[in-house]
Design an enzyme around this catalytic site. Structure first.
Site, PDB file in Angstrom:
ATOM      1  CG  ASP A 113       0.960  -0.552  28.921  1.00 23.36           C
ATOM      2  OD1 ASP A 113       0.564  -1.281  27.995  1.00 23.36           O
ATOM      3  OD2 ASP A 113       2.129  -0.141  29.000  1.00 23.36           O
ATOM      4  CG  ASP A 124       2.336  -3.171  24.588  1.00 24.17           C
ATOM      5  OD1 ASP A 124       1.559  -2.670  25.416  1.00 24.17           O
ATOM      6  OD2 ASP A 124       3.585  -3.180  24.730  1.00 24.17           O
ATOM      7  CG  HIS A 184       8.428  -2.594  22.774  1.00 22.44           C
ATOM      8  ND1 HIS A 184       7.596  -3.664  22.595  1.00 22.44           N
ATOM      9  CD2 HIS A 184       7.799  -1.776  23.657  1.00 22.44           C
ATOM     10  CE1 HIS A 184       6.505  -3.499  23.355  1.00 22.44           C
ATOM     11  NE2 HIS A 184       6.600  -2.362  24.003  1.00 22.44           N
ATOM     12  CG  HIS A 192      10.221  -5.185  25.861  1.00 26.55           C
ATOM     13  ND1 HIS A 192      10.299  -5.364  27.217  1.00 26.55           N
ATOM     14  CD2 HIS A 192       9.169  -4.363  25.656  1.00 26.55           C
ATOM     15  CE1 HIS A 192       9.330  -4.677  27.800  1.00 26.55           C
ATOM     16  NE2 HIS A 192       8.631  -4.072  26.878  1.00 26.55           N
ATOM     17  CD  GLU A 216       5.466   1.654  25.400  1.00 20.86           C
ATOM     18  OE1 GLU A 216       4.731   1.812  26.388  1.00 20.86           O
ATOM     19  OE2 GLU A 216       6.122   0.614  25.217  1.00 20.86           O
ATOM     20  CD  GLU A 307       2.211   0.381  24.434  1.00 23.80           C
ATOM     21  OE1 GLU A 307       3.130  -0.351  24.052  1.00 23.80           O
ATOM     22  OE2 GLU A 307       1.736   0.355  25.582  1.00 23.80           O
TER      23      GLU A 307
END
Length: 321
Positions: A113, A124, A184, A192, A216, A307
């Site tokens: 990740d 992300d 998020h 976040h 994700e 994700e």
């Protein structure tokens, strides 16, 4: 990196000073913001693919983390958070420590990740690698859940609908979605940013054109509920700016804030001197630094994650990674 619904203040409102994060919004038009997200996304895709291609059984996790992070730097963008390399029942937030001895095992289910940013605008993303090849169905569950979510997102759609789609894909393959982890919203220098995209039918936010989000799905062979493991502490973030007594801790904070603003960073990135542990503790006690605990299910459980990050559009979404 993921949003845990039972956080304990990791995501305070960031009280930046005059030259910090939040005020920089004014300097970026919507076009520039989207262009920055897109550039971050291209680099994130390259770095994620590179890390995945280089991951081998027997390799030290610290070496894989360095490969991913060095690739991001080489691509000329910022690192949005330390490479998370979470294995088996670890869902998120394992990043190797300085001189970490852990190696990739031959049956590991490894989540890679990573995050990039351009001027604080984040991409992300994550992929799961199944070294034994025995967990294809589990990986398919999170991957298909993500694909179905992406096909559903557009302006006017409720996050609850995305959660329903994710949960459906994972459950019909015989697994559980991880309920207390979620995607998020992404803000400038804030990973976040307050709005979550659940992995089950929940929530009530309606997507708007121009929103930036990480989505994700996590699929679990266990109960689909993770807990915080406070024995492991390696990822921190500045949650508020304040005064500390010792000059060493003050200097450390200045360096951290200059370099990472409110983005998460790894202890292993800092100068490893005898005082570092004390200074971090002082900043934590002063309410300035927060840490991201390791997120796990019970031993023996396997979790997969896929994700990406998106910009919501009128009739769909722009996939950044």
């Amino acid at each position: 990196m993921t949003e845990h619904s039972h956080n304990h203040g990791h995501h305070h409102h960031h009280e930046h000073d005059e030259d910090g994060g939040e005020d920089e919004h004014e300097h970026f038009s919507e076009e520039e913001r989207i262009a920055a997200h897109v550039k971050a996304g291209k680099a994130a895709r390259t770095a994620l693919d590179y890390a995945k291609a280089n991951a081998r059984v027997g390799m030290k996790l610290i070496d894989l983390a360095k490969i991913a992070e060095d690739k991001i730097r080489e691509l000329g963008v910022g690192i949005a958070f330390p490479a998370n390399l979470s294995t088996d029942n670890e869902a998120a937030h394992y990043t190797p420590r300085f001189n970490d001895p852990r190696v990739i095992g031959e049956k590991d289910v490894l989540k890679i990740d990573i995050g990039t940013h351009v001027d604080g605008f984040i991409a992300d993303c994550a992929v799961t690698v199944d070294f034994s090849g025995e967990n294809g169905k589990l990986l398919e569950a999170s991957k298909t859940a993500l694909e179905s979510a992406l096909a559903t997102v557009k302006a006017g759609i409720n996050v609850r609908e995305i959660g329903r789609v994710i949960e459906g894909e994972i459950r019909k393959r015989g697994f559980k979605p991880v309920e207390n982890l979620s995607g998020h919203s992404l803000d400038q220098y804030v990973i976040h940013a307050g709005i979550t995209v659940p992995n089950y039918e929940s929530g009530n936010y309606v997507f708007e054109e121009g929103d930036s989000f990480a989505i994700e799905p996590f699929a679990s062979t266990g109960l689909g509920r993770i807990h915080e493991d406070h024995a492991f502490e390696e990822i921190y973030g500045v949650s508020a700016l304040g005064n500390v007594r010792s000059p060493g801790a003050r200097k450390l904070l200045e360096n951290i804030f200059l370099e990472y603003k409110s983005l998460p960073f790894a202890k292993r990135w800092l100068k490893q001197d005898a005082m570092l542990g004390f200074q971090i503790r002082e900043l934590k006690n002063a309410g300035i630094l927060d840490y991201y605990p390791l997120l796990t299910e019970a031993k023996g459980v396997l979790i997969s994650q896929h994700e990406t990050s998106i910009i919501v559009e009128k009739d769909g979404c722009k996939i950044l990674v």
